[in-house]
Design an enzyme around this catalytic site. Structure first.
Site: not given
Ligand code: XUL
Ligand code: CO
Length: 440
Positions: A103, A106, A234, A270, A273, A298, A309, A311, A340
Site C-alpha cells: 500500500h 506502507d 479483493e 483471500e 475473507h 492472498d 480476520d 491473517d 497477506d
Molecule cells: C485486509 C486486506 C488488505 C488487502 C489490501 O483484510 O486483506 O490487506 O489485501 O488492502
Molecule cells: Co488481503
C-alpha cells in the site's frame, strides 16, 4: 549495506525429513511439477504491511506492539522507510521470494500534505527500483490504503464527501504510477470501508455508482500510463465496515459486470475473507475460476473459532491443496500468491518472520504437489464428470445444448412416469480418496 537478519542464512530446500527450522521441507523451487518448476507455479509475494510494518499491535495492547520493526532507525522516519526497503529485499532474497505487494502508506510515513507524501513516495520508490537491479524481484501488485486515514471513515469511492473522493482518486493515481514504476503485474482494490454501518444514512445506489466511477477513472488512467496488468477487486464481507459492498466473489463479479468493468478486472481471493463470508476458500476460488476471473490470491488462513480476520500464515494442507487444485484448473494466475499474513503477537523475533514464510511456502508447495497428484490420480475428476452423464445423450444432451423446451421436458417426464433416483453422491468415498492422496 549491513546485514539486518544476521545469523539467518539463505533458506535452502533440505527435504521432508529435515529438522533444520531454517530450511524448506517441501518447497523445492526447481522441482518440476506438471511440466513447470515449482517457483513458476507458486509466484510467492511478501506483503510489505504485515512483514515490514506490523508490530503485533492489537487494541488490548493499547497500540503497543511486541515486535521491533524500526530496523535500527527512528520510528516514523524516512530513514526507517529506507531500512524497511533494505530489510525487505534481504528478506526476499534469503527466502527466494520474487514479488512484493504494497500500500502507498506502507512505504513511507504519511505527511499532512499529500504533495509531501507523494514526494516521499517518489524518493522511496527510486530506492526500491535501485534495489531491484540485478535481482528478479518485482512488484506483484500495488494498492492505495483508503481505509486507515480518518478522512476515509465513511469510505473512499463510497464517501459522502466529494473532497474525500478526490483524495482517494489522488492516492490511486499515485499508487498506479508507482505500481507501473516497480513493474507491478496487478493493481488491487480492497474496499475495507466501502460499505456502511447503517442504511438509515446510506444511499446505497449512489455509493455503488460512485465506486464504479472511481474504478473507471482508475482503469482509464492506468491504461494511459502503460499499465497492462489486471485490476483486482479483493472481496471481503465485513471488518472494518459492518457490511462491505465487495461481500464475496459472486457479489464482486456481479458488480463488475453491472458496471462494465469485467474486462479490466479480475479478483484477488483471500482465504480468510472467503471464510468470513461463510464460504470455504475453495468456494470463492471456484466461483472466480468458472467466471474466468481468478487473478490473484492472498494466501493466509483464518481461525474458524474466531469471527475476525486473523491473517495467519497458512498451515492447512487440505485447504492449500484445494486452492492449488483450482489454480491448476485455471491454468495458473495472472497475479500470484501474496502472503497477506502476519506473525502472532507472541512470535515477535526476526526468526519468527522467517518461520512464518517457511511455513506458508512449504504449505503451498505441499498443496501444489497434492493437487497435481489428485489430478493425475483422476478418480475424483472422473467421478464428477460421470455424475452428469445423463446430459450426454438424448433429452439430457438437448437440455445441455440449450435446444430443449419446457414442454419437451415435461413430455419426457410424462413418458418416464417416475424418475430413477439420481446416482449416489459418494462424498465419503471421494473424501477417502483425498485422504489417501494427502497422507498415503
Ligand atoms: C485486509 C486486506 C488488505 C488487502 C489490501 O483484510 O486483506 O490487506 O489485501 O488492502
Ligand atoms: Co488481503
Amino acid at each position: 549495506m549491513a546485514e539486518i537478519f544476521t545469523g539467518i542464512p539463505k533458506i535452502a530446500y533440505e527435504g521432508a525429513g529435515g529438522k533444520n527450522p531454517l530450511a524448506f521441507k517441501f518447497y523445492d523451487p526447481e522441482r518440476v511439477v506438471l511440466g513447470k518448476p515449482m517457483r513458476e507455479h507458486l509466484p510467492f509475494a511478501m506483503a510489505w504491511w504485515h512483514n515490514l510494518c506490523n508490530t503485533g499491535k492489537d487494541i488490548f495492547g493499547m497500540g503497543v506492539g511486541t515486535a521491533d520493526k524500526t530496523f535500527g532507525a527512528e520510528d516514523g522516519s524516512m530513514e526507517q522507510a529506507r531500512r524497511k526497503v533494505d530489510a525487505g529485499f534481504e528478506f526476499m532474497q534469503k527466502l527466494g521470494i520474487r514479488y512484493f505487494c504494497f500500500h502507498d502508506v506502507d512505504l513511507v510515513p504519511e505527511a499532512d500534505d499529500i504533495n509531501e507524501t507523494n514526494r516521499r513516495l517518489d524518493e522511496i520508490t527510486d530506492y526500491m527500483l535501485e534495489k531491484t537491479k540485478g535481482t528478479q524481484i518485482r512488484c506483484l501488485w500495488g494498492t492505495a490504503n483508503m481505509f486507515s486515514n480518518p478522512r476515509f471513515m465513511n469510505g473512499a469511492g463510497s464517501s459522502n464527501s466529494a473532497e474525500v473522493f478526490c483524495f482517494a482518486a489522488a492516492q490511486i493515481k499515485k499508487a498506479l504510477e508507482l505500481t507501473v514504476k516497480l513493474g507491478g503485474r496487478g493493481y488491487v482494490f480492497w474496499g475495507g470501508r466501502e460499505g456502511y454501518e447503517t442504511l438509515l444514512n446510506t444511499d446505497m445506489k449512489f455509493e455503488l455508482d460512485n465506486i464504479a466511477r472511481l474504478m473507471k477513472m482508475a482503469v482509464a488512467y492506468g491504461r494511459s500510463i502503460g499499465f497492462t496488468g489486471d485490476f483486482y477487486i479483493e472481496p471481503k464481507p465485513k471488518e472494518p465496515m459492518k457490511h462491505q459492498y465487495d461481500y464475496d466473489a459472486s457479489t464482486a463479479i456481479g458488480f463488475l459486470r453491472a458496471y462494465g468493468l469485467d474486462k479490466d478486472f479480475k479478483l484477488n481471493i483471500e482465504a480468510n475473507h472467503a471464510t468470513l463470508a461463510g464460504h470455504s476458500f475453495q468456494h470463492d476460488l471456484r466461483v472466480s475460476r468458472i467466471n474466468g476471473m481468478l487473478g490473484s490470491i492472498d494466501a493466509n488462513q483464518g481461525d474458524l473459532l474466531l469471527g475476525w480476520d486473523t491473517d495467519e500464515f497458512p498451515f492447512d494442507v487440505y485447504e492449500a491443496t484445494m486452492c492449488m487444485y483450482e489454480v491448476l484448473q485455471a491454468g495458473g494466475l495472472s497475479g500470484g500468491l501474496n502472503f497477506d499474513a502476519k506473525n502472532r503477537r507472541p512470535s515477535y523475533t526476526h526468526e519468527d518472520m522467517f518461520y512464518g514464510f517457511i511455513l506458508g511456502m512449504d504449505t503451498f508447495a505441499l498443496g501444489l504437489l497434492k493437487a497435481a497428484a489428485l489430478m493425475e490420480d483422476g478418480r475424483v475428476d472422473a467421478f464428477r464428470k460421470e455424475r452428469y452423464a445423463s446430459y450426454g445423450s438424448g433429452i439430457g444432451a438437448r437440455i445441455a445444448n440449450g435446444e430443449a423446451t419446457l414442454a419437451e421436458c415435461a413430455a419426457k417426464a410424462a413418458e418416464t412416469k417416475k424418475p430413477a433416483l439420481p446416482g449416489s453422491g459418494r462424498q465419503e468415498y471421494l473424501e477417502s480418496i483425498v485422504n489417501g492422496i494427502l497422507f498415503g
